[in-house]
Design an enzyme around this catalytic site. Structure first.
Site, PDB file in Angstrom:
ATOM      1  N   HIS A  79      11.458 -10.302  31.495  1.00 54.76           N
ATOM      2  CA  HIS A  79      11.572 -11.527  30.712  1.00 54.76           C
ATOM      3  C   HIS A  79      12.279 -12.632  31.513  1.00 54.76           C
ATOM      4  O   HIS A  79      13.042 -12.362  32.450  1.00 54.76           O
ATOM      5  CB  HIS A  79      12.325 -11.255  29.414  1.00 54.76           C
ATOM      6  CG  HIS A  79      11.503 -10.469  28.430  1.00 54.76           C
ATOM      7  ND1 HIS A  79      11.854 -10.316  27.109  1.00 54.76           N
ATOM      8  CD2 HIS A  79      10.333  -9.799  28.596  1.00 54.76           C
ATOM      9  CE1 HIS A  79      10.934  -9.589  26.493  1.00 54.76           C
ATOM     10  NE2 HIS A  79      10.004  -9.250  27.371  1.00 54.76           N
ATOM     11  N   GLU A  81      14.729 -14.563  30.818  1.00 55.05           N
ATOM     12  CA  GLU A  81      16.193 -14.527  30.796  1.00 55.05           C
ATOM     13  C   GLU A  81      16.720 -13.483  31.777  1.00 55.05           C
ATOM     14  O   GLU A  81      17.707 -13.719  32.491  1.00 55.05           O
ATOM     15  CB  GLU A  81      16.699 -14.197  29.390  1.00 55.05           C
ATOM     16  CG  GLU A  81      16.190 -15.121  28.291  1.00 55.05           C
ATOM     17  CD  GLU A  81      14.874 -14.646  27.669  1.00 55.05           C
ATOM     18  OE1 GLU A  81      13.989 -14.168  28.411  1.00 55.05           O
ATOM     19  OE2 GLU A  81      14.745 -14.768  26.450  1.00 55.05           O
TER      20      GLU A  81
HETATM   21  N1  LIG Z   1      12.452 -14.505  24.962  1.00 55.88           N
HETATM   22  C1  LIG Z   1      11.371 -14.012  25.595  1.00 55.88           C
HETATM   23  N2  LIG Z   1      11.325 -14.088  26.951  1.00 55.88           N
HETATM   24  C2  LIG Z   1      10.209 -13.659  27.620  1.00 55.88           C
HETATM   25  O1  LIG Z   1      10.155 -13.770  28.854  1.00 55.88           O
HETATM   26  N3  LIG Z   1       9.150 -13.106  26.899  1.00 55.88           N
HETATM   27  C3  LIG Z   1       7.924 -12.759  27.602  1.00 55.88           C
HETATM   28  C4  LIG Z   1       7.442 -11.358  27.646  1.00 55.88           C
HETATM   29  C5  LIG Z   1       5.935 -11.525  27.681  1.00 55.88           C
HETATM   30  O2  LIG Z   1       5.480 -11.853  28.988  1.00 55.88           O
HETATM   31  C6  LIG Z   1       5.706 -12.690  26.783  1.00 55.88           C
HETATM   32  C7  LIG Z   1       5.507 -12.330  25.330  1.00 55.88           C
HETATM   33  O3  LIG Z   1       4.172 -11.970  25.185  1.00 55.88           O
HETATM   34  P1  LIG Z   1       3.446 -11.963  23.775  1.00 55.88           P
HETATM   35  O4  LIG Z   1       4.077 -10.826  22.987  1.00 55.88           O
HETATM   36  O5  LIG Z   1       3.727 -13.299  23.112  1.00 55.88           O
HETATM   37  O6  LIG Z   1       1.996 -11.721  24.116  1.00 55.88           O
HETATM   38  O7  LIG Z   1       6.882 -13.471  26.931  1.00 55.88           O
HETATM   39  C8  LIG Z   1       9.188 -12.986  25.559  1.00 55.88           C
HETATM   40  C9  LIG Z   1      10.284 -13.423  24.862  1.00 55.88           C
HETATM   41  C10 LIG Z   1      10.322 -13.319  23.376  1.00 55.88           C
HETATM   42  O8  LIG Z   1      11.444 -12.702  22.915  1.00 55.88           O
HETATM   43 ZN   LIG Z   2      13.745 -10.514  26.537  1.00 49.62          ZN
END
Ligand SMILES: Nc1nc(=O)n([C@H]2C[C@H](O)[C@@H](COP(=O)(O)O)O2)cc1CO
Ligand SMILES: [Zn+2]
Length: 160
Positions: A79, A81
């Site tokens: 992710h 973060e």
């Molecule tokens: N805060 C976040 N940071 C992120 O980097 N992500 C990333 C993980 C996945 O690559 C994508 C979510 O994919 P989807 O479930 O919308 O197909 O976003 C997701 C979240 C949501 O909690």
């Molecule tokens: Zn996350």
């Protein structure tokens, strides 16, 4: 003597726009997320976006979801973060009390990592997974650990 420019963007807007720029690098076709970590002196420490571990080519990665966990992107992607924390090459002490700017509210796993990294405040744009279990747990983590979180909205801004 010309006066100073008065319509400069705020620190909040500046760091969020950096986070948005990072999100533009994401190869995830559905959800692009960017994060920017700023310290208590408004210095940018690190930036990250959601992507594959560095040994996996994100151009060839199958960016889909699947019932087979081995073919589900969620099990591979780091992710935004987490990447922002991991991309930092200095001492984690520098993050104490700092702020993370994220284009999407953090999940529960990133919430725990942000707490352990010493982040004091989360500033976010979108919250499209509001109400889901991961989202509620993330809020609970922040509440219990004394991490503030607030949403901001960006206005249109052109260079003048
Ligand atoms: N805060 C976040 N940071 C992120 O980097 N992500 C990333 C993980 C996945 O690559 C994508 C979510 O994919 P989807 O479930 O919308 O197909 O976003 C997701 C979240 C949501 O909690
Ligand atoms: Zn996350």
């Amino acid at each position: 003597m010309p006066g100073k420019r008065s319509n400069v963007i705020s620190w909040d807007e500046f760091f969020m726009r950096v986070a948005i720029a990072a999100a533009l690098r994401s190869k995830d076709p559905k959800t692009q997320v960017g994060a920017c970590i700023a310290d208590t002196n408004n210095r940018i420490l690190s930036v990250g976006y959601n992507g594959t571990p560095s040994g996996i080519n994100d151009d060839e990665f199958p960016w889909g979801t699947s019932d087979d966990p081995l073919f589900d992107k969620h099990n591979y992607v780091i992710h935004a973060e987490a990447n922002a924390i991991l991309n930092y090459r200095g001492s984690l002490k520098d993050m104490q009390g700092g702020r993370v700017y994220v284009t999407l509210f953090p999940c529960q796993e990133c919430a725990k990592m942000l707490v352990q990294a010493g982040i004091g405040e989360v500033v976010y744009l979108d919250d499209k997974y509001e109400g889901t279990t991961g989202n509620l747990v993330a809020r609970s983590v922040f509440d219990r650990c004394g991490v503030d979180y607030r949403q901001i909205h960006l206005r249109e801004q052109a260079l003048e």
